[in-house]
Design an enzyme around this catalytic site. Structure first.
Site, PDB file in Angstrom:
ATOM      1  N   GLU A  92      43.297  49.512  52.694  1.00 59.61           N
ATOM      2  CA  GLU A  92      44.290  48.441  52.528  1.00 59.61           C
ATOM      3  C   GLU A  92      45.428  48.834  51.577  1.00 59.61           C
ATOM      4  O   GLU A  92      46.542  48.335  51.701  1.00 59.61           O
ATOM      5  CB  GLU A  92      43.617  47.158  52.038  1.00 59.61           C
ATOM      6  CG  GLU A  92      42.759  46.465  53.100  1.00 59.61           C
ATOM      7  CD  GLU A  92      41.328  46.967  53.136  1.00 59.61           C
ATOM      8  OE1 GLU A  92      41.020  47.987  52.480  1.00 59.61           O
ATOM      9  OE2 GLU A  92      40.507  46.334  53.832  1.00 59.61           O
ATOM     10  N   PHE A 129      30.036  35.626  50.639  1.00 59.07           N
ATOM     11  CA  PHE A 129      30.211  37.033  51.006  1.00 59.07           C
ATOM     12  C   PHE A 129      31.700  37.355  51.154  1.00 59.07           C
ATOM     13  O   PHE A 129      32.434  36.636  51.812  1.00 59.07           O
ATOM     14  CB  PHE A 129      29.480  37.324  52.317  1.00 59.07           C
ATOM     15  CG  PHE A 129      29.680  38.740  52.801  1.00 59.07           C
ATOM     16  CD1 PHE A 129      29.212  39.815  52.052  1.00 59.07           C
ATOM     17  CD2 PHE A 129      30.359  39.000  53.979  1.00 59.07           C
ATOM     18  CE1 PHE A 129      29.417  41.117  52.481  1.00 59.07           C
ATOM     19  CE2 PHE A 129      30.569  40.292  54.418  1.00 59.07           C
ATOM     20  CZ  PHE A 129      30.090  41.357  53.661  1.00 59.07           C
ATOM     21  N   GLN A 130      32.121  38.413  50.528  1.00 57.53           N
ATOM     22  CA  GLN A 130      33.518  38.859  50.536  1.00 57.53           C
ATOM     23  C   GLN A 130      34.478  37.779  50.046  1.00 57.53           C
ATOM     24  O   GLN A 130      35.605  37.675  50.532  1.00 57.53           O
ATOM     25  CB  GLN A 130      33.935  39.389  51.920  1.00 57.53           C
ATOM     26  CG  GLN A 130      33.193  40.678  52.277  1.00 57.53           C
ATOM     27  CD  GLN A 130      33.810  41.452  53.420  1.00 57.53           C
ATOM     28  OE1 GLN A 130      34.391  40.878  54.335  1.00 57.53           O
ATOM     29  NE2 GLN A 130      33.674  42.770  53.385  1.00 57.53           N
ATOM     30  N   LYS A 172      39.345  31.220  56.563  1.00 54.07           N
ATOM     31  CA  LYS A 172      39.031  31.560  57.951  1.00 54.07           C
ATOM     32  C   LYS A 172      39.031  30.331  58.864  1.00 54.07           C
ATOM     33  O   LYS A 172      39.527  30.384  59.984  1.00 54.07           O
ATOM     34  CB  LYS A 172      37.658  32.246  58.002  1.00 54.07           C
ATOM     35  CG  LYS A 172      37.294  32.723  59.407  1.00 54.07           C
ATOM     36  CD  LYS A 172      36.026  33.543  59.432  1.00 54.07           C
ATOM     37  CE  LYS A 172      35.787  34.075  60.843  1.00 54.07           C
ATOM     38  NZ  LYS A 172      34.573  34.893  60.925  1.00 54.07           N
ATOM     39  N   MET A 225      52.557  66.166  35.273  1.00 54.27           N
ATOM     40  CA  MET A 225      53.230  65.409  34.225  1.00 54.27           C
ATOM     41  C   MET A 225      52.279  65.164  33.059  1.00 54.27           C
ATOM     42  O   MET A 225      52.689  65.193  31.896  1.00 54.27           O
ATOM     43  CB  MET A 225      53.762  64.082  34.788  1.00 54.27           C
ATOM     44  CG  MET A 225      54.729  63.377  33.876  1.00 54.27           C
ATOM     45  SD  MET A 225      56.164  64.405  33.448  1.00 54.27           S
ATOM     46  CE  MET A 225      57.331  63.940  34.737  1.00 54.27           C
TER      47      MET A 225
END
Lengths: 163, 572
Positions: B50, B112-113, B162, B479
């Protein structure tokens, strides 16, 4: 310097955390914060007491204005204004003290709003200094509990913070 | 037309003219993915992580000016997107990120999630929404696009439970034509009085400097900036984010300023008497120590965000407004007045600047037997005719790209300036190439940065994006190593990347072309060969001089006039 910032925000969930989050994320100080819906139920009015240099206060007002939920704001301390805070104090009140406390409440123009055989609950409204003075006058020993609402305020005269 | 929530989302995106949706499916967004499956107008780009989706959408947005759009699932889908959202936030990039959420009845139950996506993203978005009913979907998406792309742009997250997208609940669909947000009205036109004052100050300058940033690119004001700069004949410097807004090959351009800016740009900042700051935010990497910043200058600052004005440096003439509109207004005022710059003073000023330029602060050892990273960028500029879209990751390679690729056009230089996100370059290049399929797109990276989002090589194969990856491989986090050399007496604590993969084999395993380049003489031929492979992604692993540093450098607490120059230069 101490500033009182009044904010009209959309009365939506999350608006309070956006504002509180801004202060913590940018390291600004909050002395007190009060919030409740206004006569227009789509808006909440928030009063924040903060401290900072002129530069910091300028940034605070700009950053607050930048939040999409903030409709309007004013720094009340920039002009004449009235500030008030409400305090509820629960004190031990027995024997000869009962009369003395009542006299003190009258002097401060407060009200006793709950009474038991051993205690009073006192309601007092005023600016911060007055509330502090009352606490000092009543003495630490007799105080059971103190709750303060945080400062709220309004501009003097016809000026108004409205949409 | 009655539509389900999932269908409403897809139709709303179509109404916004969305071409590409960068995303990754998961439980909470399956209804939306089902609606996507049944249409052909929006192309979904399936990333491999993602974070890649957000950077690809961001790259697309930077290259086109249109908002990038992302769709991810709840929980880890949303948290993985956070780095990309914060990246877009710090660089003011318009982006709309749709995150799935658990069904409304489960919110707050540690389902969940489940993660509080609105809470997690709040500090790094321009605004965010939790959609609490199907009726709110279309208006919220409309608001999200409007807020993301107006005023000072930024990412907007729309969190969608959802059950709001369920296929069996349908309502009539109508996409709102306009939005009315009483609490959000960006000021676009400059204050006429301030503009007059700015013009007066500009023409009175004896040692003027024009300092411009990403705001000029975002506001599509390169043309106006170029016209105003040429009309005045003043020197101009760009920030890292502003490169390309003024032609990098023009003689009035004196290089980037700031921590790794040119000697001439930083010295001119230090000695100027009038500073015209446009769409720039006085970032700490630009100002150095603010106490020593432009000590003798009166400052004009044009910015669409009032909060950017006098935030880090107090300015004398603030002008709140859209850069393009304000520059127009300034040009008009300048034309209408009889005031003209003080040319003799400006000539003296230019003579001083030309002296600084003669020091050639970006010179490097061109006779080296090892590949110098600067040489690779210079060759890249030549091979691409200076006209490529160049993305970068973060570190030394980013600074060399900014110093040595002379961008003549805006939206060509695409890098994470504010947040400094390693892993940005490759997915951003993916978004850029999709936006401009026929353009040359190069991703300048290093062996440490590239590994942070290397999985997107797989996405690049799936969508045929013939990016040219320029890996400046010095086997160090360059760097970090440079700072450790300067400030920690060479104690290279964990800046060495041990066990580096064979990038050629790695690239080939992803189905692309890999090249290993080890000699300076091979640099240019290899680049030519790679860019000749027009339909292939080519990963070019350049083995570069490990000890090369980025110069000049303003170290912490120093001012513009206290640059550290390359050692060879200081001896000269």
């Amino acid at each position: 310097m101490r500033h009182i910032i009044s904010i009209l925000v959309e009365n939506e969930s999350g608006a309070l955390s956006r504002i509180a989050g801004l202060f913590s994320a940018r390291g600004y100080n909050i002395e007190s914060l009060t919030v409740a819906p206004t006569d227009d139920t789509s808006l909440s009015r928030m009063t924040i007491v903060t401290k900072g240099t002129d530069e910091i206060i300028e940034q605070i007002t700009k950053q607050l204005n930048k939040l999409v939920d903030v409709v309007r704001l004013v720094d009340l301390t920039e002009s004449l204004h009235i500030e008030r805070e409400m305090m509820l104090t629960k004190v031990t009140a027995m024997g000869g003290m009962r009369e003395e406390i009542k006299r003190l409440v009258d002097i401060f123009r407060g009200h006793i709003i709950d009474v038991t055989e051993t205690s009073y609950v006192i309601e007092l409204t005023g600016d911060g200094d007055k509330l502090d003075a009352f606490i000092k006058a009543i003495g630490g020993k007799s105080i059971i509990e103190v709750v303060r609402s945080g400062v709220t305020g309004i501009a003097r005269g016809e000026k108004a913070l409205k949409v | 037309m009655e539509l389900s929530g999932g269908e409403i989302i897809v139709e709303s995106l179509k109404c916004e003219g969305v071409e590409y949706l960068f995303g990754y499916p998961g439980g909470a967004v399956l209804h939306i993915y089902d609606a996507l499956y049944q249409q052909k107008d929006i192309q979904h780009v399936l990333v491999r992580h993602e974070q890649g989706a957000t950077h690809a959408a961001d790259g697309y947005a930077r290259a086109t000016g249109k908002p990038g759009v992302v769709l991810v699932t709840s929980g880890p889908g949303a948290t993985n997107a956070v780095t990309g959202i914060a990246t877009a936030h710090l660089d003011s990039i318009p982006m709309v990120v749709l995150t799935g959420q658990v069904p409304r009845a489960f919110i707050g139950s540690d389902a969940f999630q489940e993660v509080d996506a609105v809470g997690i993203t709040r500090p790094c978005v321009k605004h965010n929404f939790l959609v609490s009913s199907i009726e709110e979907l279309a208006p919220t998406i409309k608001k999200a696009f409007y807020v993301a792309s107006s005023g000072r742009p930024g990412p907007v997250v729309v969190d969608i439970p959802k059950d709001v997208t369920a296929p069996n609940i349908k309502i009539p669909f109508e996409y709102p034509e306009s939005v009315d947000l009483r609490s959000y009205n960006p000021v676009l036109k400059g204050h006429p009085g301030q503009i007059r004052k700015a013009v007066d100050l500009l023409v009175s300058a004896k040692r003027p400097m024009i300092y411009t940033g990403g705001g000029v690119v975002i506001s599509d004001a390169a043309e106006e900036l170029t016209e105003i700069t040429r009309t005045l004949g003043y020197p101009i410097t760009n920030t890292l984010m502003g490169l390309g807004a003024y032609p990098g090959t023009d003689s009035q351009f004196i290089g980037m300023l700031g921590m790794h800016g040119t000697y001439e740009a930083n010295m001119a900042m230090h000695e100027c008497d009038v500073l015209f700051a446009v769409g720039a935010r006085f970032d700490d990497r630009v100002t150095g120590d603010v106490e020593k910043f432009c000590p003798g200058a009166k400052i004009i600052h044009v910015d669409v965000d009032p909060a950017s004005i006098s935030k880090n440096v107090k300015v004398h003439i603030p002008i709140v407004g859209d850069v393009k509109i304000v520059l127009h207004e300034i040009l008009d005022t300048l034309r209408q007045s009889n005031q003209r710059p003080d040319n003799p003073s400006i000539e003296t000023w230019w003579a001083r600047i030309r002296k600084w330029q003669a020091d050639d602060c970006l010179s490097y050892d061109r006779a080296s037997k090892l590949i110098k990273p600067q040489q690779v960028i210079e060759s890249l500029w030549e091979v691409t005719g200076g006209d490529a879209y160049v993305t970068s990751d973060v570190g030394q390679h980013q600074m060399w790209a900014a110093q040595f690729y002379k961008f003549d056009k805006p939206r060509r230089w695409i890098n994470s300036g504010g947040l400094g996100t390693m892993g940005f370059g490759l997915p951003a290049a993916l978004g850029v190439q999709l936006a401009h399929p026929d353009a040359q797109v190069a991703c300048i990276t290093g062996e440490a940065s590239i590994l942070m989002c290397i999985q997107e090589l797989s996405t690049c194969l799936q969508y045929d994006t013939p990016i040219k990856v320029i890996n400046l491989n010095n086997r160090y986090m360059g760097m970090v190593r440079q700072w450790q050399e300067f400030q920690y007496d060479g104690r290279y604590s964990h800046s060495y990347v041990d066990a580096i993969p064979d990038f050629v084999k790695l690239t080939e395993s992803f189905g692309h072309v890999g090249m290993l380049i080890e000699k300076p003489a091979d640099v240019e031929p290899a680049l030519k060969e790679a860019f000749a492979l027009r339909d292939k992604l080519v990963f070019m692993d350049f083995v570069t001089d490990q000890t090369e540093n980025v110069y000049p450098m303003i170290e912490a607490g120093k001012g513009h006039h206290e640059m550290r120059l390359a050692p060879a230069r200081e001896l000269a």
